[in-house]
Design a protein around this motif. Structure first.
Motif, PDB file in Angstrom:
ATOM      1  N   ARG A  38       0.853  -1.184   0.000  1.00  0.00           N
ATOM      2  CA  ARG A  38       0.000   0.000   0.000  1.00  0.00           C
ATOM      3  C   ARG A  38       0.893   1.239   0.000  1.00  0.00           C
ATOM      4  NH1 ARG A  38      -2.287   0.602   5.354  1.00  0.00           N
ATOM      5  NH2 ARG A  38      -0.770   2.289   5.626  1.00  0.00           N
ATOM      6  N   PHE A  39       0.720   2.080  -0.996  1.00  0.00           N
ATOM      7  CA  PHE A  39       1.512   3.308  -1.091  1.00  0.00           C
ATOM      8  C   PHE A  39       0.702   4.450  -0.483  1.00  0.00           C
ATOM      9  CE2 PHE A  39       3.261   0.500  -4.251  1.00  0.00           C
ATOM     10  CZ  PHE A  39       4.628   0.743  -4.182  1.00  0.00           C
ATOM     11  N   ASP A  40       1.293   5.136   0.490  1.00  0.00           N
ATOM     12  CA  ASP A  40       0.561   6.130   1.273  1.00  0.00           C
ATOM     13  C   ASP A  40       0.719   7.555   0.773  1.00  0.00           C
ATOM     14  OD1 ASP A  40      -0.352   4.114   2.863  1.00  0.00           O
ATOM     15  OD2 ASP A  40       1.005   4.511   4.550  1.00  0.00           O
ATOM     16  N   ARG A  41       1.628   7.794  -0.170  1.00  0.00           N
ATOM     17  CA  ARG A  41       1.822   9.153  -0.691  1.00  0.00           C
ATOM     18  C   ARG A  41       1.856   9.123  -2.216  1.00  0.00           C
ATOM     19  NH1 ARG A  41       3.666  12.967   3.259  1.00  0.00           N
ATOM     20  NH2 ARG A  41       4.329  11.962   5.204  1.00  0.00           N
ATOM     21  N   CYS A  42       0.752   8.689  -2.810  1.00  0.00           N
ATOM     22  CA  CYS A  42       0.660   8.682  -4.271  1.00  0.00           C
ATOM     23  C   CYS A  42      -0.132   9.896  -4.723  1.00  0.00           C
ATOM     24  CB  CYS A  42      -0.010   7.402  -4.758  1.00  0.00           C
ATOM     25  SG  CYS A  42      -0.176   7.330  -6.569  1.00  0.00           S
ATOM     26  N   TYR A  43       0.424  10.651  -5.659  1.00  0.00           N
ATOM     27  CA  TYR A  43      -0.207  11.871  -6.147  1.00  0.00           C
ATOM     28  C   TYR A  43      -0.453  11.786  -7.653  1.00  0.00           C
ATOM     29  CZ  TYR A  43       0.611  14.177  -1.684  1.00  0.00           C
ATOM     30  OH  TYR A  43       0.592  14.511  -0.358  1.00  0.00           O
ATOM     31  N   ILE A  44      -1.604  12.309  -8.042  1.00  0.00           N
ATOM     32  CA  ILE A  44      -1.921  12.419  -9.467  1.00  0.00           C
ATOM     33  C   ILE A  44      -1.224  13.635 -10.053  1.00  0.00           C
ATOM     34  CG2 ILE A  44      -4.118  11.201  -9.393  1.00  0.00           C
ATOM     35  CD1 ILE A  44      -5.412  14.063  -9.135  1.00  0.00           C
ATOM     36  N   GLN A  45      -1.262  13.757 -11.389  1.00  0.00           N
ATOM     37  CA  GLN A  45      -0.572  14.865 -12.048  1.00  0.00           C
ATOM     38  C   GLN A  45      -1.505  15.987 -12.509  1.00  0.00           C
ATOM     39  OE1 GLN A  45       1.358  11.714 -11.852  1.00  0.00           O
ATOM     40  NE2 GLN A  45       1.992  13.351 -10.486  1.00  0.00           N
ATOM     41  N   SER A  46      -2.815  15.787 -12.309  1.00  0.00           N
ATOM     42  CA  SER A  46      -3.786  16.858 -12.587  1.00  0.00           C
ATOM     43  C   SER A  46      -5.099  16.502 -11.906  1.00  0.00           C
ATOM     44  CB  SER A  46      -4.010  17.030 -14.095  1.00  0.00           C
ATOM     45  OG  SER A  46      -4.903  18.100 -14.352  1.00  0.00           O
ATOM     46  N   PRO A  47      -5.767  17.475 -11.259  1.00  0.00           N
ATOM     47  CA  PRO A  47      -6.974  17.151 -10.496  1.00  0.00           C
ATOM     48  C   PRO A  47      -8.246  17.181 -11.330  1.00  0.00           C
ATOM     49  CG  PRO A  47      -6.387  19.426 -10.100  1.00  0.00           C
ATOM     50  CD  PRO A  47      -5.342  18.873 -11.023  1.00  0.00           C
ATOM     51  N   ILE A  48      -8.230  16.546 -12.474  1.00  0.00           N
ATOM     52  CA  ILE A  48      -9.422  16.420 -13.302  1.00  0.00           C
ATOM     53  C   ILE A  48      -9.259  15.178 -14.171  1.00  0.00           C
ATOM     54  CG2 ILE A  48      -8.582  17.878 -15.189  1.00  0.00           C
ATOM     55  CD1 ILE A  48     -11.492  18.982 -15.361  1.00  0.00           C
ATOM     56  N   CYS A  49     -10.389  14.546 -14.514  1.00  0.00           N
ATOM     57  CA  CYS A  49     -10.350  13.206 -15.119  1.00  0.00           C
ATOM     58  C   CYS A  49      -9.405  13.096 -16.309  1.00  0.00           C
ATOM     59  CB  CYS A  49     -11.760  12.804 -15.577  1.00  0.00           C
ATOM     60  SG  CYS A  49     -12.985  12.675 -14.270  1.00  0.00           S
ATOM     61  N   GLY A  50      -9.695  13.855 -17.374  1.00  0.00           N
ATOM     62  CA  GLY A  50      -8.990  13.652 -18.636  1.00  0.00           C
ATOM     63  C   GLY A  50      -7.496  13.835 -18.540  1.00  0.00           C
ATOM     64  N   SER A  51      -7.064  14.966 -18.008  1.00  0.00           N
ATOM     65  CA  SER A  51      -5.625  15.247 -17.970  1.00  0.00           C
ATOM     66  C   SER A  51      -4.898  14.320 -17.003  1.00  0.00           C
ATOM     67  CB  SER A  51      -5.387  16.713 -17.609  1.00  0.00           C
ATOM     68  OG  SER A  51      -6.158  17.088 -16.488  1.00  0.00           O
ATOM     69  N   SER A  52      -5.548  13.947 -15.900  1.00  0.00           N
ATOM     70  CA  SER A  52      -4.936  12.993 -14.975  1.00  0.00           C
ATOM     71  C   SER A  52      -4.713  11.653 -15.658  1.00  0.00           C
ATOM     72  CB  SER A  52      -5.827  12.811 -13.743  1.00  0.00           C
ATOM     73  OG  SER A  52      -5.340  11.771 -12.919  1.00  0.00           O
ATOM     74  N   ARG A  53      -5.725  11.168 -16.353  1.00  0.00           N
ATOM     75  CA  ARG A  53      -5.616   9.873 -17.025  1.00  0.00           C
ATOM     76  C   ARG A  53      -4.581   9.913 -18.151  1.00  0.00           C
ATOM     77  NH1 ARG A  53     -10.017   6.289 -16.340  1.00  0.00           N
ATOM     78  NH2 ARG A  53     -11.396   6.974 -14.661  1.00  0.00           N
ATOM     79  N   MET A  54      -4.519  11.011 -18.879  1.00  0.00           N
ATOM     80  CA  MET A  54      -3.543  11.076 -19.958  1.00  0.00           C
ATOM     81  C   MET A  54      -2.120  11.003 -19.412  1.00  0.00           C
ATOM     82  SD  MET A  54      -5.473  10.953 -22.509  1.00  0.00           S
ATOM     83  CE  MET A  54      -6.729  10.205 -21.468  1.00  0.00           C
ATOM     84  N   SER A  55      -1.894  11.565 -18.225  1.00  0.00           N
ATOM     85  CA  SER A  55      -0.576  11.428 -17.598  1.00  0.00           C
ATOM     86  C   SER A  55      -0.313   9.986 -17.197  1.00  0.00           C
ATOM     87  CB  SER A  55      -0.473  12.341 -16.378  1.00  0.00           C
ATOM     88  OG  SER A  55      -0.285  13.681 -16.768  1.00  0.00           O
ATOM     89  N   THR A  56      -1.309   9.332 -16.615  1.00  0.00           N
ATOM     90  CA  THR A  56      -1.130   7.941 -16.211  1.00  0.00           C
ATOM     91  C   THR A  56      -0.883   7.049 -17.423  1.00  0.00           C
ATOM     92  OG1 THR A  56      -2.571   8.294 -14.303  1.00  0.00           O
ATOM     93  CG2 THR A  56      -2.188   6.020 -14.965  1.00  0.00           C
ATOM     94  N   TYR A  57      -1.633   7.276 -18.499  1.00  0.00           N
ATOM     95  CA  TYR A  57      -1.531   6.403 -19.671  1.00  0.00           C
ATOM     96  C   TYR A  57      -0.264   6.645 -20.489  1.00  0.00           C
ATOM     97  CZ  TYR A  57      -6.533   5.693 -18.719  1.00  0.00           C
ATOM     98  OH  TYR A  57      -7.738   5.411 -18.131  1.00  0.00           O
ATOM     99  N   THR A  58       0.312   7.854 -20.394  1.00  0.00           N
ATOM    100  CA  THR A  58       1.551   8.141 -21.132  1.00  0.00           C
ATOM    101  C   THR A  58       2.792   8.040 -20.246  1.00  0.00           C
ATOM    102  OG1 THR A  58       1.415  10.528 -20.693  1.00  0.00           O
ATOM    103  CG2 THR A  58       0.361   9.714 -22.721  1.00  0.00           C
ATOM    104  N   GLY A  59       2.611   8.101 -18.923  1.00  0.00           N
ATOM    105  CA  GLY A  59       3.760   8.159 -18.032  1.00  0.00           C
ATOM    106  C   GLY A  59       4.478   9.486 -18.111  1.00  0.00           C
ATOM    107  N   ARG A  60       3.714  10.557 -18.478  1.00  0.00           N
ATOM    108  CA  ARG A  60       4.321  11.871 -18.694  1.00  0.00           C
ATOM    109  C   ARG A  60       3.481  12.955 -18.018  1.00  0.00           C
ATOM    110  NH1 ARG A  60       7.888  12.597 -22.569  1.00  0.00           N
ATOM    111  NH2 ARG A  60       6.907  14.350 -23.676  1.00  0.00           N
ATOM    112  N   TYR A  61       4.153  14.036 -17.631  1.00  0.00           N
ATOM    113  CA  TYR A  61       3.453  15.142 -17.007  1.00  0.00           C
ATOM    114  C   TYR A  61       2.543  15.843 -18.014  1.00  0.00           C
ATOM    115  CZ  TYR A  61       6.724  14.686 -13.105  1.00  0.00           C
ATOM    116  OH  TYR A  61       7.458  14.206 -12.034  1.00  0.00           O
ATOM    117  N   VAL A  62       1.539  16.560 -17.498  1.00  0.00           N
ATOM    118  CA  VAL A  62       0.612  17.301 -18.359  1.00  0.00           C
ATOM    119  C   VAL A  62       1.376  18.296 -19.220  1.00  0.00           C
ATOM    120  CG1 VAL A  62      -1.378  18.851 -18.385  1.00  0.00           C
ATOM    121  CG2 VAL A  62      -1.257  17.007 -16.695  1.00  0.00           C
ATOM    122  N   HIS A  63       2.380  18.947 -18.627  1.00  0.00           N
ATOM    123  CA  HIS A  63       3.200  19.913 -19.360  1.00  0.00           C
ATOM    124  C   HIS A  63       3.866  19.270 -20.568  1.00  0.00           C
ATOM    125  CE1 HIS A  63       4.020  24.082 -18.526  1.00  0.00           C
ATOM    126  NE2 HIS A  63       5.288  23.976 -18.843  1.00  0.00           N
TER     127      HIS A  63
END
Length: 552
Positions: A38-63
Motif C-alpha cells: 500500500r503506497f501512502d503518498r501517491c499523487y496524481i498529475q492533474s486534479p481532473i479526469c482527462g488530464s490525470s488519465r492522460m498522464s497515467t496512460y503516457t507516463g508523462r506530465y501534463v506539461h
C-alpha cells in the motif's frame, strides 16, 4: 505474467478502511493491500479526469503531453502505455473509461484512418477496445454530452427490459417515486434514493463481468485496464447499498471559517463556485456522502468477486493487480465540491499493488511512505514485463524495486500536479487570460507550495504540522526561505528535458564525438593537433589546379 490495472473514478484515498476511514469498511481492498504494498503518498498529475488519465496512460506530465483538460485531445505521436507494452509482447486492452478524446485533426494530417488498427489505437489512447464505457450519457438542450457515452451499456439495459431512450440516466443513475416519476440522480437531493435498477445490472457489477469475460478469453500475456465509472457522480446507488450509511457516518468537513475568510484570491474563486457553495451545506453533504460511501462499498464487494474468480481460475498467481484512482473528491472539504484544486482531498489517491512474483514475498502487507506519482505506473508495468523502461519518454520511475524489497524509497524529492482552468467560468471570474489560467503544485513530505500564474502570491501549507492544509502560509515572511526552497524544486522540474523523446540517453552518449569520426573537425588549427586517424582522409591528397592563377 499479466497485469490487471484497476482504476476507480473519483475515489478518495481516505475512504478505504486500510487508509483509516472511521466508518466505511472495505475488506476486499484491504485484502489486496495484505497481498501487496500500500503506497501512502501517491499523487496524481492533474486534479481532473482527462488530464490525470492522460498522464497515467503516457507516463508523462501534463506539461509534456499537453492534454490539459477534459476534451483536449492527446496529440498524435504521444507514446502510450499500450505502445510500450506491445513493443515488449504484451497486449493492452480497455474495459471501461478513459475520458480520452482523439486528435482527429492530427490523424487526418497524417492520413491515419480511424478504422485502421493503428488509427483505432491512436484514437483510443493506445488501448485495444474490449469495451469502452466512459459512463457518461447526460443530455441537455444541445444534445448528448457524448454521443457514444455508455452506448453499449445502454443497449445491454434495453435488452434486459429497461425501456428508455436513455436507460443510463432513467434507471442506472436515477430513483423512482410511487407514481413512476424518475428522480434524477443529477439532483443531489435524490442521492439517498435507491437507483431504479437491479443491483447486478448496475454499472460496477456490469464492468466486473465484462472484465472477467475479457480475461477468460484473452491470449496471454495481457494488460487489462479495468476502469470503473464509480464512485464518480451522479451520486446514486442501487439497493442494498443506498441506505447502508447515513448522516451519522459522514465525517466532519475538513475546513475552518478562518480558512474561508483568509483564502487566497484564486482559491476563494473556487470556493465561491455554485458547486462549492452547494457542498458547503450540511444538507448536500448528508445526502451525497452516504451515497458516495455506498458506491464505494459496492466497488469493494465487486473487487471481492473479481479476486475470488482470479483465485478460483488460478490467474491470481500470474497477474499483477494494481488498484488506484484518477483523483479524489472534495465533498465539502475546504469549502469546495468536485476536485479541481490541490489539497490532498483531491490530489492524493489510493495505490495498492500486488506483485505475484516470489521476489515480492518479503513486502506483502507492508505500507510505503515514498513520494509516488501516477506516472510511475507505466514504467512499473514495462519493468514488470522484463523490459527496460525508456526513460527518455517515460517521466516516472518503476516501483518494482520497492515491491521486491530492493528499495524503500523513490529517487524523487518532490511531486508535481498541474491544473489548466482556462476553459472554466472561474477564469472569467478572475479575469484571467487563457495563458494565465494555469497553476502548479509542488510538494514534498513536509511542504506543499501552489503557484498560480497571473501575478499572485504563492500558497504554502505545512504538511508536517498542518496535515489537513487549513492554514495558508504563502504570505508569511517567516517562511520566505521555505517558499524559495519549494520554488527551486518547481523550477528544477520546469528545466527538465521532456521533449527529447526520439533518442535515448544511451544513444546520446554514443553520439558524442561521432561527427569527428566522420570528418567533422571544426576548430582545429593544425592537422597535427588531432589524432592522425581522424584526419587521414584529408592528408596526402593531390588534385589538379583549377584556380585562374594556376592556369596562367
Amino acid at each position: 505474467m499479466n497485469i490487471l490495472f484497476i482504476m476507480y473514478d473519483q475515489l478518495r484515498w481516505d475512504y478505504l478502511s486500510c487508509y483509516g476511514h472511521p466508518h466505511l469498511e472495505t475488506p476486499n481492498m484491504d485484502r489486496l493491500a495484505a497481498m501487496g504494498v500500500r503506497f501512502d503518498r501517491c499523487y496524481i498529475q492533474s486534479p481532473i479526469c482527462g488530464s490525470s488519465r492522460m498522464s497515467t496512460y503516457t507516463g508523462r506530465y501534463v506539461h509534456s503531453h499537453g492534454a490539459s483538460w477534459n476534451g483536449i485531445p492527446l496529440k498524435v505521436g504521444e507514446v502510450t502505455m499500450g505502445d510500450h507494452l506491445r513493443a515488449n509482447g504484451t497486449d493492452c486492452w480497455l474495459v471501461g473509461k478513459t475520458h480520452m478524446r482523439a486528435d482527429a485533426e492530427g490523424m487526418a494530417r497524417l492520413g491515419l484512418e480511424p478504422d485502421s488498427l493503428i488509427g483505432a489505437r491512436v484514437a483510443e489512447c493506445g488501448f485495444d477496445l474490449f469495451e469502452r464505457d466512459d459512463g457518461m450519457r447526460p443530455e441537455g438542450p444541445d444534445g448528448l454530452y457524448d454521443e457514444g457515452g455508455a452506448r453499449t451499456y445502454s443497449n445491454y439495459l434495453r435488452a434486459k427490459g429497461y425501456d428508455s431512450d436513455n436507460p443510463w440516466h432513467d434507471f442506472a443513475n436515477s430513483g423512482i417515486d410511487a407514481d413512476g416519476n424518475v428522480l434524477s440522480g443529477w439532483f443531489l437531493k435524490n442521492s439517498a434514493e435507491a437507483a431504479n435498477i437491479a443491483e447486478p445490472d448496475s454499472e460496477t457489477p456490469y464492468l466486473t463481468r465484462r472484465a472477467m469475460e475479457f480475461m477468460a478469453g484473452a491470449d496471454e500475456p495481457w494488460c487489462c485496464h479495468l476502469s470503473y465509472i464509480k464512485p464518480h457522480w451522479p451520486y446514486i446507488v442501487p439497493e442494498p447499498y443506498h441506505d447502508m450509511f447515513g448522516p451519522e457516518h459522514v465525517p466532519p468537513a475538513i475546513r475552518t471559517q478562518a480558512e474561508y475568510d483568509n483564502a487566497h484570491p484564486v482559491l476563494k474563486a473556487f470556493m465561491e463556485s455554485p458547486m462549492s457553495k452547494t457542498f458547503a451545506t450540511d444538507k448536500a453533504r448528508n445526502a451525497v456522502i452516504p451515497a458516495y460511501m455506498g458506491l464505494i462499498k459496492q466497488c469493494d464487494d465487486q473487487l471481492g468477486v473479481l479476486l475470488d474468480w482470479l483465485e478460483e481460475t488460478g490467474r491470481i498467481k500470474e497477474t499483477m493487480i494494481v488498484l488506484t484512482s484518477d483523483h479524489g473528491d472534495f465533498l465539502g472539504d475546504h469549502w469546495m465540491g468536485e476536485k479541481m484544486f490541490f489539497h490532498d482531498s483531491s490530489t492524493r489517491v489510493p495505490l495498492i499493488i500486488y506483485d505475484p512474483s516470489p521476489q515480492a514475498d518479503a513486502t506483502r502487507g507492508t505500507a510505503c511512505d515514498a513520494l509516488v506519482e501516477a506516472i510511475d505506473l507505466a514504467p512499473t508495468f514495462v519493468d514488470f514485463t522484463g523490459a527496460e523502461p525508456p526513460r527518455h519518454i517515460l517521466e516516472g520511475e518503476s516501483l518494482l524495486p520497492i515491491l521486491r524489497g530492493e528499495a524503500t524509497d523513490t529517487q524523487r524529492d518532490y511531486v508535481i500536479c498541474e491544473y489548466d482552468y482556462s476553459v472554466t467560468p472561474t477564469a472569467d471570474k478572475l479575469g484571467r487570460s487563457v495563458r494565465d489560467a494555469v497553476m502548479f503544485m509542488v510538494a514534498d513530505k513536509e511542504w506543499k507550495l501552489v503557484h498560480c500564474e497571473g501575478g499572485y502570491r504563492p500558497m504554502l501549507f505545512d504538511l508536517a504540522n498542518d496535515p489537513q492544509e487549513l492554514t495558508d502560509l504563502g504570505d508569511s515572511a517567516e517562511h520566505a526561505d521555505v517558499i524559495e526552497r519549494m520554488y527551486d524544486k518547481l523550477f528544477r522540474w520546469t528545466r527538465r528535458v521532456s521533449q527529447r523523446t526520439t533518442r535515448s540517453e544511451a544513444q546520446l552518449l554514443e553520439m558524442r564525438g561521432k561527427s569527428r569520426r566522420r570528418g567533422v573537425v571544426i576548430g582545429i588549427y593544425d592537422e597535427n593537433d588531432v589524432p592522425l586517424d581522424l584526419t587521414v582522409k584529408y592528408r596526402g591528397r593531390r588534385a589538379a589546379n583549377h584556380k585562374a592563377s594556376g592556369k596562367e
